[in-house]
Scaffold this motif. Structure first.
Motif, PDB file in Angstrom:
ATOM      1  N   PRO A   1       0.838  -1.205   0.000  1.00 32.53           N
ATOM      2  CA  PRO A   1       0.000   0.000   0.000  1.00 32.53           C
ATOM      3  C   PRO A   1       0.870   1.252   0.000  1.00 32.53           C
ATOM      4  CG  PRO A   1      -0.590  -1.504   1.790  1.00 32.53           C
ATOM      5  CD  PRO A   1       0.683  -2.002   1.203  1.00 32.53           C
ATOM      6  N   GLY A   2       0.473   2.241  -0.713  1.00 39.11           N
ATOM      7  CA  GLY A   2       1.246   3.458  -0.788  1.00 39.11           C
ATOM      8  C   GLY A   2       0.359   4.636  -1.109  1.00 39.11           C
ATOM      9  N   ILE A   3       0.985   5.768  -1.318  1.00 44.44           N
ATOM     10  CA  ILE A   3       0.242   6.993  -1.571  1.00 44.44           C
ATOM     11  C   ILE A   3      -0.616   6.856  -2.829  1.00 44.44           C
ATOM     12  CG2 ILE A   3       0.532   9.424  -2.164  1.00 44.44           C
ATOM     13  CD1 ILE A   3       3.100   9.344  -0.487  1.00 44.44           C
ATOM     14  N   TRP A   4      -0.039   6.281  -3.857  1.00 43.61           N
ATOM     15  CA  TRP A   4      -0.754   6.115  -5.124  1.00 43.61           C
ATOM     16  C   TRP A   4      -1.315   4.715  -5.293  1.00 43.61           C
ATOM     17  CZ3 TRP A   4      -0.710   8.612 -10.264  1.00 43.61           C
ATOM     18  CH2 TRP A   4      -0.672  10.001 -10.151  1.00 43.61           C
ATOM     19  N   ASN A   5      -1.117   3.877  -4.319  1.00 44.74           N
ATOM     20  CA  ASN A   5      -1.538   2.479  -4.431  1.00 44.74           C
ATOM     21  C   ASN A   5      -2.267   2.072  -3.152  1.00 44.74           C
ATOM     22  OD1 ASN A   5      -1.757  -0.205  -5.257  1.00 44.74           O
ATOM     23  ND2 ASN A   5       0.275  -0.746  -4.473  1.00 44.74           N
ATOM     24  N   PRO A   6      -3.448   2.641  -2.894  1.00 39.55           N
ATOM     25  CA  PRO A   6      -4.115   2.367  -1.615  1.00 39.55           C
ATOM     26  C   PRO A   6      -4.862   1.043  -1.551  1.00 39.55           C
ATOM     27  CG  PRO A   6      -5.446   3.877  -2.905  1.00 39.55           C
ATOM     28  CD  PRO A   6      -4.182   3.647  -3.705  1.00 39.55           C
ATOM     29  N   LEU A   7      -5.214   0.437  -2.674  1.00 39.19           N
ATOM     30  CA  LEU A   7      -6.106  -0.718  -2.640  1.00 39.19           C
ATOM     31  C   LEU A   7      -5.580  -1.909  -1.830  1.00 39.19           C
ATOM     32  CD1 LEU A   7      -7.738  -0.763  -6.188  1.00 39.19           C
ATOM     33  CD2 LEU A   7      -8.844  -0.334  -3.989  1.00 39.19           C
ATOM     34  N   PRO A   8      -4.265  -2.183  -1.765  1.00 44.28           N
ATOM     35  CA  PRO A   8      -3.819  -3.292  -0.910  1.00 44.28           C
ATOM     36  C   PRO A   8      -4.179  -3.101   0.562  1.00 44.28           C
ATOM     37  CG  PRO A   8      -2.095  -2.714  -2.449  1.00 44.28           C
ATOM     38  CD  PRO A   8      -3.143  -1.641  -2.560  1.00 44.28           C
ATOM     39  N   GLY A   9      -4.457  -1.862   0.971  1.00 40.15           N
ATOM     40  CA  GLY A   9      -4.820  -1.604   2.361  1.00 40.15           C
ATOM     41  C   GLY A   9      -6.301  -1.745   2.652  1.00 40.15           C
ATOM     42  N   PHE A  10      -7.124  -1.970   1.634  1.00 44.87           N
ATOM     43  CA  PHE A  10      -8.564  -2.100   1.849  1.00 44.87           C
ATOM     44  C   PHE A  10      -8.917  -3.524   2.265  1.00 44.87           C
ATOM     45  CE2 PHE A  10      -8.947   1.951  -0.299  1.00 44.87           C
ATOM     46  CZ  PHE A  10     -10.079   2.499   0.299  1.00 44.87           C
ATOM     47  N   ASP A  11      -9.671  -3.640   3.341  1.00 46.60           N
ATOM     48  CA  ASP A  11     -10.083  -4.955   3.837  1.00 46.60           C
ATOM     49  C   ASP A  11     -10.873  -5.724   2.784  1.00 46.60           C
ATOM     50  OD1 ASP A  11      -8.908  -4.187   6.186  1.00 46.60           O
ATOM     51  OD2 ASP A  11     -10.779  -3.891   7.296  1.00 46.60           O
ATOM     52  N   THR A  12     -11.705  -5.004   2.028  1.00 52.93           N
ATOM     53  CA  THR A  12     -12.542  -5.663   1.024  1.00 52.93           C
ATOM     54  C   THR A  12     -11.694  -6.382  -0.023  1.00 52.93           C
ATOM     55  OG1 THR A  12     -12.625  -3.591  -0.209  1.00 52.93           O
ATOM     56  CG2 THR A  12     -14.441  -4.044   1.295  1.00 52.93           C
ATOM     57  N   VAL A  13     -10.605  -5.739  -0.453  1.00 51.36           N
ATOM     58  CA  VAL A  13      -9.750  -6.336  -1.476  1.00 51.36           C
ATOM     59  C   VAL A  13      -9.112  -7.617  -0.943  1.00 51.36           C
ATOM     60  CG1 VAL A  13      -7.711  -5.978  -2.934  1.00 51.36           C
ATOM     61  CG2 VAL A  13      -9.329  -4.102  -2.573  1.00 51.36           C
ATOM     62  N   LYS A  14      -8.667  -7.568   0.301  1.00 50.14           N
ATOM     63  CA  LYS A  14      -8.050  -8.748   0.899  1.00 50.14           C
ATOM     64  C   LYS A  14      -9.082  -9.849   1.135  1.00 50.14           C
ATOM     65  CE  LYS A  14      -6.216  -5.857   3.903  1.00 50.14           C
ATOM     66  NZ  LYS A  14      -5.460  -5.232   5.023  1.00 50.14           N
ATOM     67  N   GLN A  15     -10.249  -9.479   1.659  1.00 51.53           N
ATOM     68  CA  GLN A  15     -11.278 -10.480   1.952  1.00 51.53           C
ATOM     69  C   GLN A  15     -11.836 -11.133   0.689  1.00 51.53           C
ATOM     70  OE1 GLN A  15     -13.979  -8.066   4.233  1.00 51.53           O
ATOM     71  NE2 GLN A  15     -12.657  -8.045   6.054  1.00 51.53           N
ATOM     72  N   ASP A  16     -11.860 -10.375  -0.401  1.00 51.18           N
ATOM     73  CA  ASP A  16     -12.368 -10.906  -1.670  1.00 51.18           C
ATOM     74  C   ASP A  16     -11.306 -11.668  -2.452  1.00 51.18           C
ATOM     75  OD1 ASP A  16     -14.882  -9.846  -1.194  1.00 51.18           O
ATOM     76  OD2 ASP A  16     -14.491  -7.999  -2.293  1.00 51.18           O
ATOM     77  N   GLY A  17     -10.094 -11.749  -1.902  1.00 49.72           N
ATOM     78  CA  GLY A  17      -9.026 -12.477  -2.573  1.00 49.72           C
ATOM     79  C   GLY A  17      -8.584 -11.837  -3.870  1.00 49.72           C
ATOM     80  N   GLU A  18      -8.584 -10.490  -3.921  1.00 47.33           N
ATOM     81  CA  GLU A  18      -8.296  -9.801  -5.175  1.00 47.33           C
ATOM     82  C   GLU A  18      -7.030  -8.938  -5.116  1.00 47.33           C
ATOM     83  OE1 GLU A  18     -12.531  -9.561  -7.439  1.00 47.33           O
ATOM     84  OE2 GLU A  18     -12.119  -7.906  -6.067  1.00 47.33           O
ATOM     85  N   LEU A  19      -6.140  -9.238  -4.198  1.00 47.03           N
ATOM     86  CA  LEU A  19      -4.861  -8.521  -4.183  1.00 47.03           C
ATOM     87  C   LEU A  19      -4.103  -8.727  -5.486  1.00 47.03           C
ATOM     88  CD1 LEU A  19      -3.653  -9.196  -0.526  1.00 47.03           C
ATOM     89  CD2 LEU A  19      -4.252  -6.977  -1.516  1.00 47.03           C
ATOM     90  N   GLY A  20      -4.335  -9.859  -6.138  1.00 46.17           N
ATOM     91  CA  GLY A  20      -3.675 -10.137  -7.420  1.00 46.17           C
ATOM     92  C   GLY A  20      -4.141  -9.243  -8.547  1.00 46.17           C
ATOM     93  N   ASN A  21      -5.241  -8.500  -8.344  1.00 49.15           N
ATOM     94  CA  ASN A  21      -5.713  -7.560  -9.369  1.00 49.15           C
ATOM     95  C   ASN A  21      -4.867  -6.295  -9.427  1.00 49.15           C
ATOM     96  OD1 ASN A  21      -7.722  -9.480  -9.319  1.00 49.15           O
ATOM     97  ND2 ASN A  21      -9.414  -8.030  -9.300  1.00 49.15           N
ATOM     98  N   ILE A  22      -4.017  -6.104  -8.438  1.00 48.08           N
ATOM     99  CA  ILE A  22      -3.113  -4.947  -8.399  1.00 48.08           C
ATOM    100  C   ILE A  22      -1.798  -5.399  -9.006  1.00 48.08           C
ATOM    101  CG2 ILE A  22      -2.049  -3.224  -6.907  1.00 48.08           C
ATOM    102  CD1 ILE A  22      -4.324  -4.111  -4.835  1.00 48.08           C
ATOM    103  N   GLN A  23      -1.482  -4.858 -10.179  1.00 50.18           N
ATOM    104  CA  GLN A  23      -0.399  -5.411 -10.986  1.00 50.18           C
ATOM    105  C   GLN A  23       0.505  -4.318 -11.541  1.00 50.18           C
ATOM    106  OE1 GLN A  23      -2.257  -7.725 -14.090  1.00 50.18           O
ATOM    107  NE2 GLN A  23      -3.504  -8.914 -12.673  1.00 50.18           N
TER     108      GLN A  23
END
Length: 516
Positions: free
Chosen positions: A315-337
């Motif tokens: 997670p970073g300033i321009w890359n916040p989605l890895p910090g969202f619980d929903t992304v982790k719970q939905d198993g979609e961290l791999g969508n951040i590429q």
């Protein structure tokens, strides 16, 4: 799979829009009070082949004395429904390209027909005081591709706007300048004139001006929050910026205009609801493509700072989605590429339906990044879509996340305690985008969310009352009455237009104001 009701609405939509088109050259009726206009002047000589002149939209006739209005509220409602039905049929991919730290007046302040820098006889009619030199500095053409900009957090925005006087830009620069520890850093040299009043045109950013001339330029696109990059990106994907005291508990989140506290964003927990939660629930594919390199903003709102590394997994300033619980719970961290995968997906026919693309420092246009390098990167992204099978079904939205301390003359409208922030450039690029139009609707990044929700989610909002995942956000940003509708930037009665492939390293264009 489209439902029978969808095709019924689509059939009505086609008939209604065809009837509208037969009555004049403006096929889509704007809602009362909206203002989507054709530029009042043609683009500068030399851009004419890239920005062909088209007939202005026909004005809505005034109602005759004693008679009913020509356009009834019911007709306007039907037109809006027709446009929404066509959107979901014609647009199958949405690509949002987010660059960094430029104001509208800096990039398009002299674009013909836009609400740009106030002029009198070709000379700026506004100036901003410099407390150090005790002079009033007018906007001026800046030929430099590397700029300094100014500070751009919530306090800086308030100081720049200065209760609506829009005259604090140099003052905030000088304040930040005194805090600089290295006078050799661009923008920090003692006695050097700040460049926050400088503007660019087709000489420095010819491709951006060409996109404006061929597609849609938005001259009332505002940053969603009156602050800096991290909260701007949180708003871009979730319509809110908050700080959560209990990890995993959305109801523990409270409003945070300047973003969550602490400089180490790698450990931030974003427990509130974001758009990907709704997309996942509706089986809509998405991806967030990130240029891996250095973060393109300073974490403490400094104008310039030592850069920090960023990658798709942190997670970073321009890359916040890895910090969202929903992304982790939905198993979609791999969508951040990494962004390389964007080009691969376009080439291989695997592009998701909703896409965000963000840069690293080198290509971000964030000072002191070279704006020509950023323009080249953006051009390559757009060319990739245009040269693929996706072009005929894609809407591309290009904007800049905040004003970067650069001058803008328009007072931001107030929608809630978070914003809007200052004005930024906005472009719409699509085979169905209106040709050579300037959109004067009030917009923010919330309009991107609204557009995605209308195209793919049947209008479902990130709304605690209806989305099945409550959080205490102060309002439903997509439903703000001030917010315009991006659907009005499209004309689905026109045949899909051929792509405009531009060189990644173009020659300078003509001056917008002769003699500057």
């Amino acid at each position: 799979m489209k439902s029978p009701s969808h095709f019924a609405v689509l059939f009505v939509a086609l008939g209604l829009l065809a009837a509208c088109a037969s009555s004049g050259p403006a096929p889509i009726l704007p809602a009362p009070g909206s203002a989507i206009t054709q530029p009042s002047a043609t683009p500068p000589p030399g851009l004419a082949t890239l920005a062909p002149t088209v007939a202005p939209a026909a004005a809505t006739p005034e109602p005759s004395a004693g008679g009913p209005p020509t356009v009834t509220a019911n007709a306007a409602s039907l037109a809006a429904a027709a446009q929404t039905a066509l959107l979901s049929d014609k647009i199958q991919h949405i690509v949002i390209i987010m660059q960094e730290n430029r104001s509208f007046d800096e990039y398009f302040g002299t674009y013909p027909g836009a609400n740009g820098i106030p002029m009198r006889n070709g000379v700026p009619a506004v100036c901003v005081p410099d407390p150090q030199t005790r002079q009033c500095i007018r906007p001026y053409h800046n030929p430099d591709d590397i700029n300094a900009g100014g500070p751009h957090a919530a306090a800086s925005a308030k100081a720049d706007v200065d209760s609506g006087r829009m005259d604090g830009f140099i003052r905030t620069f000088r304040t930040a300048q005194r805090a600089c520890t290295n006078p050799d850093t661009p923008g920090c040299a003692i006695g050097k004139t700040p460049d926050v009043m400088g503007w660019h045109d087709a000489r420095e950013i010819p491709n951006y001006w060409a996109y404006a001339g061929n597609y849609v330029l938005q001259d009332r696109m505002f940053e969603p929050n009156s602050s800096w990059s991290l909260p701007a990106h949180l708003f871009m994907v979730s319509a809110w910026s908050a700080k959560c005291s209990i990890p995993g508990d959305p109801m523990s989140c409270v409003n945070a205009l300047d973003g969550p506290s602490g400089l180490n964003t790698a450990h931030n927990d974003y427990a509130w609801t974001d758009l990907t939660y709704l997309l996942h629930r509706a089986n809509i594919s998405w991806a967030y493509y990130l240029s891996e390199g250095d973060e393109p903003d300073c974490e403490d709102d400094a104008m310039l700072c030592k850069t920090r590394p960023q990658n798709a997994h942190v997670p970073g300033i321009w890359n916040p989605l890895p910090g969202f619980d929903t992304v982790k719970q939905d198993g979609e961290l791999g969508n951040i590429q990494p962004v390389d995968q964007f080009f691969t997906a376009v080439r291989n026919g695997t592009l998701p339906q909703v896409v965000w693309v963000v840069p690293d420092q080198k290509v971000s246009e964030h000072p002191p990044a070279n704006i020509g390098v950023g323009q080249s990167y953006v051009t390559q992204l757009i060319n990739a879509v245009m040269q693929s099978s996706y072009w005929s079904t894609t809407a591309i939205f290009l904007s800049w996340d905040d004003w970067g301390g650069f001058y803008d003359h328009v007072v931001p409208p107030v929608v809630d305690q978070n914003g809007y922030g200052l004005r930024v450039p906005g472009l719409v690029i699509s085979p169905y985008a209106r040709q050579g139009y300037i959109d004067h609707q009030t917009l923010s990044f919330d309009a991107y969310l609204k557009f995605i929700e209308d195209v793919f989610l049947n209008g479902q909002r990130i709304d605690p009352a209806t989305d099945g995942r409550p959080d205490p956000r102060p309002d439903v940003r997509e439903d703000a009455p001030q917010l315009g509708n991006l659907a009005r930037d499209f004309d689905f009665t026109q045949a899909p237009r051929a792509p405009l492939i531009l060189p990644a390293n173009p020659q300078p264009g003509p001056a917008s104001i002769p003699g500057t």
